[in-house]
Design a protein around this motif. Structure first.
Motif, PDB file in Angstrom:
ATOM      1  N   SER A  72      -3.682  11.496   0.657  1.00  0.00           N
ATOM      2  CA  SER A  72      -2.436  11.266   1.385  1.00  0.00           C
ATOM      3  C   SER A  72      -2.756  11.141   2.868  1.00  0.00           C
ATOM      4  O   SER A  72      -3.653  11.815   3.382  1.00  0.00           O
ATOM      5  CB  SER A  72      -1.452  12.413   1.173  1.00  0.00           C
ATOM      6  OG  SER A  72      -0.290  12.220   1.971  1.00  0.00           O
ATOM      7  N   SER A 107       0.818  -1.218   0.000  1.00  0.00           N
ATOM      8  CA  SER A 107       0.000   0.000   0.000  1.00  0.00           C
ATOM      9  C   SER A 107       0.852   1.268   0.000  1.00  0.00           C
ATOM     10  O   SER A 107       1.853   1.348   0.717  1.00  0.00           O
ATOM     11  CB  SER A 107      -0.898   0.032   1.242  1.00  0.00           C
ATOM     12  OG  SER A 107      -1.625  -1.168   1.388  1.00  0.00           O
ATOM     13  N   PRO A 108       0.429   2.278  -0.750  1.00  0.00           N
ATOM     14  CA  PRO A 108       1.107   3.569  -0.714  1.00  0.00           C
ATOM     15  C   PRO A 108       0.567   4.445   0.413  1.00  0.00           C
ATOM     16  O   PRO A 108      -0.575   4.285   0.838  1.00  0.00           O
ATOM     17  CB  PRO A 108       0.763   4.181  -2.067  1.00  0.00           C
ATOM     18  CG  PRO A 108      -0.623   3.673  -2.333  1.00  0.00           C
ATOM     19  CD  PRO A 108      -0.641   2.268  -1.776  1.00  0.00           C
ATOM     20  N   THR A 152       6.850   4.506  -1.968  1.00  0.00           N
ATOM     21  CA  THR A 152       5.429   4.730  -1.666  1.00  0.00           C
ATOM     22  C   THR A 152       5.074   4.341  -0.242  1.00  0.00           C
ATOM     23  O   THR A 152       4.147   4.907   0.337  1.00  0.00           O
ATOM     24  CB  THR A 152       4.509   3.954  -2.633  1.00  0.00           C
ATOM     25  OG1 THR A 152       4.579   2.546  -2.348  1.00  0.00           O
ATOM     26  CG2 THR A 152       4.881   4.211  -4.079  1.00  0.00           C
ATOM     27  N   TRP A 153       5.781   3.343   0.326  1.00  0.00           N
ATOM     28  CA  TRP A 153       5.402   2.871   1.668  1.00  0.00           C
ATOM     29  C   TRP A 153       6.370   3.274   2.777  1.00  0.00           C
ATOM     30  O   TRP A 153       6.060   3.135   3.963  1.00  0.00           O
ATOM     31  CB  TRP A 153       5.197   1.359   1.695  1.00  0.00           C
ATOM     32  CG  TRP A 153       6.287   0.491   1.145  1.00  0.00           C
ATOM     33  CD1 TRP A 153       6.300  -0.159  -0.055  1.00  0.00           C
ATOM     34  CD2 TRP A 153       7.537   0.128   1.785  1.00  0.00           C
ATOM     35  NE1 TRP A 153       7.454  -0.892  -0.211  1.00  0.00           N
ATOM     36  CE2 TRP A 153       8.228  -0.732   0.897  1.00  0.00           C
ATOM     37  CE3 TRP A 153       8.118   0.446   3.010  1.00  0.00           C
ATOM     38  CZ2 TRP A 153       9.484  -1.268   1.196  1.00  0.00           C
ATOM     39  CZ3 TRP A 153       9.373  -0.080   3.310  1.00  0.00           C
ATOM     40  CH2 TRP A 153      10.035  -0.921   2.416  1.00  0.00           C
ATOM     41  N   ALA A 183       3.700  -1.064  -5.547  1.00  0.00           N
ATOM     42  CA  ALA A 183       3.915  -0.233  -4.371  1.00  0.00           C
ATOM     43  C   ALA A 183       5.407  -0.305  -4.043  1.00  0.00           C
ATOM     44  O   ALA A 183       5.866  -1.174  -3.308  1.00  0.00           O
ATOM     45  CB  ALA A 183       3.076  -0.725  -3.196  1.00  0.00           C
ATOM     46  N   ALA A 211       5.657   6.468  -8.682  1.00  0.00           N
ATOM     47  CA  ALA A 211       6.205   5.118  -8.805  1.00  0.00           C
ATOM     48  C   ALA A 211       5.705   4.444 -10.079  1.00  0.00           C
ATOM     49  O   ALA A 211       6.475   3.768 -10.785  1.00  0.00           O
ATOM     50  CB  ALA A 211       5.821   4.281  -7.586  1.00  0.00           C
ATOM     51  N   LEU A 253       2.705   9.734  -4.440  1.00  0.00           N
ATOM     52  CA  LEU A 253       3.846   8.829  -4.486  1.00  0.00           C
ATOM     53  C   LEU A 253       3.554   7.625  -5.377  1.00  0.00           C
ATOM     54  O   LEU A 253       4.434   7.137  -6.100  1.00  0.00           O
ATOM     55  CB  LEU A 253       4.206   8.364  -3.075  1.00  0.00           C
ATOM     56  CG  LEU A 253       4.775   9.429  -2.139  1.00  0.00           C
ATOM     57  CD1 LEU A 253       4.954   8.859  -0.735  1.00  0.00           C
ATOM     58  CD2 LEU A 253       6.099   9.966  -2.669  1.00  0.00           C
ATOM     59  N   TRP A 254       2.321   7.146  -5.321  1.00  0.00           N
ATOM     60  CA  TRP A 254       1.909   6.008  -6.160  1.00  0.00           C
ATOM     61  C   TRP A 254       2.037   6.366  -7.637  1.00  0.00           C
ATOM     62  O   TRP A 254       2.553   5.572  -8.434  1.00  0.00           O
ATOM     63  CB  TRP A 254       0.468   5.648  -5.808  1.00  0.00           C
ATOM     64  CG  TRP A 254      -0.156   4.543  -6.588  1.00  0.00           C
ATOM     65  CD1 TRP A 254      -0.914   4.661  -7.713  1.00  0.00           C
ATOM     66  CD2 TRP A 254      -0.115   3.143  -6.294  1.00  0.00           C
ATOM     67  NE1 TRP A 254      -1.361   3.429  -8.134  1.00  0.00           N
ATOM     68  CE2 TRP A 254      -0.884   2.478  -7.278  1.00  0.00           C
ATOM     69  CE3 TRP A 254       0.474   2.383  -5.280  1.00  0.00           C
ATOM     70  CZ2 TRP A 254      -1.064   1.095  -7.298  1.00  0.00           C
ATOM     71  CZ3 TRP A 254       0.295   1.009  -5.290  1.00  0.00           C
ATOM     72  CH2 TRP A 254      -0.461   0.370  -6.286  1.00  0.00           C
ATOM     73  N   HIS A 256       2.790  -7.299  -6.316  1.00  0.00           N
ATOM     74  CA  HIS A 256       1.723  -6.685  -5.521  1.00  0.00           C
ATOM     75  C   HIS A 256       0.874  -7.720  -4.788  1.00  0.00           C
ATOM     76  O   HIS A 256       0.266  -7.406  -3.771  1.00  0.00           O
ATOM     77  CB  HIS A 256       0.843  -5.848  -6.452  1.00  0.00           C
ATOM     78  CG  HIS A 256      -0.019  -4.846  -5.768  1.00  0.00           C
ATOM     79  ND1 HIS A 256       0.473  -3.871  -4.920  1.00  0.00           N
ATOM     80  CD2 HIS A 256      -1.359  -4.642  -5.822  1.00  0.00           C
ATOM     81  CE1 HIS A 256      -0.521  -3.126  -4.481  1.00  0.00           C
ATOM     82  NE2 HIS A 256      -1.648  -3.570  -5.008  1.00  0.00           N
TER      83      HIS A 256
END
Length: 304
Positions: free
Chosen positions: A229, A134-135, A255-256, A251, A144, A140-141, A276
């Motif tokens: 966010s 998960s982001p 992102t994480w 992800a 990426a 950010l997702w 994923h």
């Protein structure tokens, strides 16, 4: 044999479908696990094998979030109906109706984002949180996804960009090109597992939630979640947290990582040779990692 019960729980004017798997020999002190599926709108099917955690002596609860699967569908609902708060409220209603005094929470993809949203509210019974694939923000997702797309064959990139520019993302040529991204970063198994296909097929048959909140696919996010966010709220999460991702996950670490940095009691686990859907690609290993984490946090609630 584990006992499996399916039911529909009233949620306002709607219903949430839930499946509860109970162990035949409960482990003393093992708290139930509630599982949040992704999408939004992908339904529980592709996470079905997580019910195998019942073998550790704990109850496992899967459900279909409103708008998909076996729960109430609302294809005519306006876009502003589909908010994270809606699903937080649905979860709170589920916990209350099932009478869960204490529980663990695991979310995959969007489910991990939802799990973080829930945890920032500091619900009384929450004992631990597993955020899987998960982001921490859709910004950010998107970054990426753009980076991963740049590694696709040039022809594939051109096809994706062409159809996105003119809005023909339903074209078979575009769909076929998108599959190259999915094979690399979403689920690397061939053939695709039946459980995943079921979730995907039900989403494609009635895509209201996914298309409204996300967009046409995993890497072209134009829905209502595009500005989402949780980074500036992560300090409110006060339970032990496991952040799990795959080596080839869409992800990506960028992102994480905010979850690990922003949650006081958080640690990360990156599963090698996985994308994923770690839980489908390496089911026994995934359940082992999760089972060990849950067992470590079955004790008395330190926040009680």
């Amino acid at each position: 044999m584990p006992k499996v019960t399916e039911s529909r729980i009233p949620f306002g004017e709607h219903e949430t479908w839930v499946r509860v798997t109970e162990p035949d020999t409960p482990q003393d002190g093992a708290l139930p696990l509630v599982v949040l599926h992704g999408g939004p709108g992908m339904a529980h099917n592709y996470l079905r094998n997580l019910a195998g955690l019942v073998d550790t002596g704990r109850t496992v609860i899967l459900y279909d979030q409103i708008g998909c699967g076996n729960s109430t569908h609302l294809p005519e609902a306006p876009a502003d109906f589909w908010t994270p708060q809606l699903f937080v409220d649905e979860f709170a209603n589920l916990v209350q109706e099932l009478g869960l005094a204490e529980y663990h929470l695991l979310g995959q993809s969007w489910g991990g984002m939802l799990g973080a949203e829930i945890a920032t509210r500091q619900p009384e019974g929450l004992r631990s949180l597993a955020i899987c694939n998960s982001p921490a923000s859709m910004g950010l997702w998107a970054e990426a996804a753009a980076e991963l797309r740049s590694r696709l064959p040039e022809t594939t990139q051109q096809i994706l960009a062409l159809h996105e520019a003119v809005g023909t993302t339903g074209d078979p040529e575009y769909v076929a090109a998108a599959e190259e991204f999915y094979r690399r970063h979403v689920c690397r198994l061939d053939p695709t597992p039946q459980d995943f296909r079921e979730s995907e097929e039900q989403m494609e048959a009635e895509p209201t939630v996914y298309h409204t909140m996300n967009g046409p696919n995993e890497f072209h996010v134009i829905g209502t979640l595009r500005e989402w966010s949780i980074i500036d709220r992560l300090g409110a999460i006060n339970v032990p947290t496991l952040v799990l991702a795959g080596e080839h996950d869409e992800a990506t670490p960028a992102t994480w990582q905010p979850y690990v940095d922003g949650i006081k009691d958080a640690r990360a686990h990156v599963y090698p040779d996985a994308s994923h859907c770690v839980h489908l690609e390496h089911p026994e290993g995934f359940r082992s990692v999760i089972g060990d984490f849950l067992a470590q946090h079955d004790g008395p609630n330190p926040h009680a």
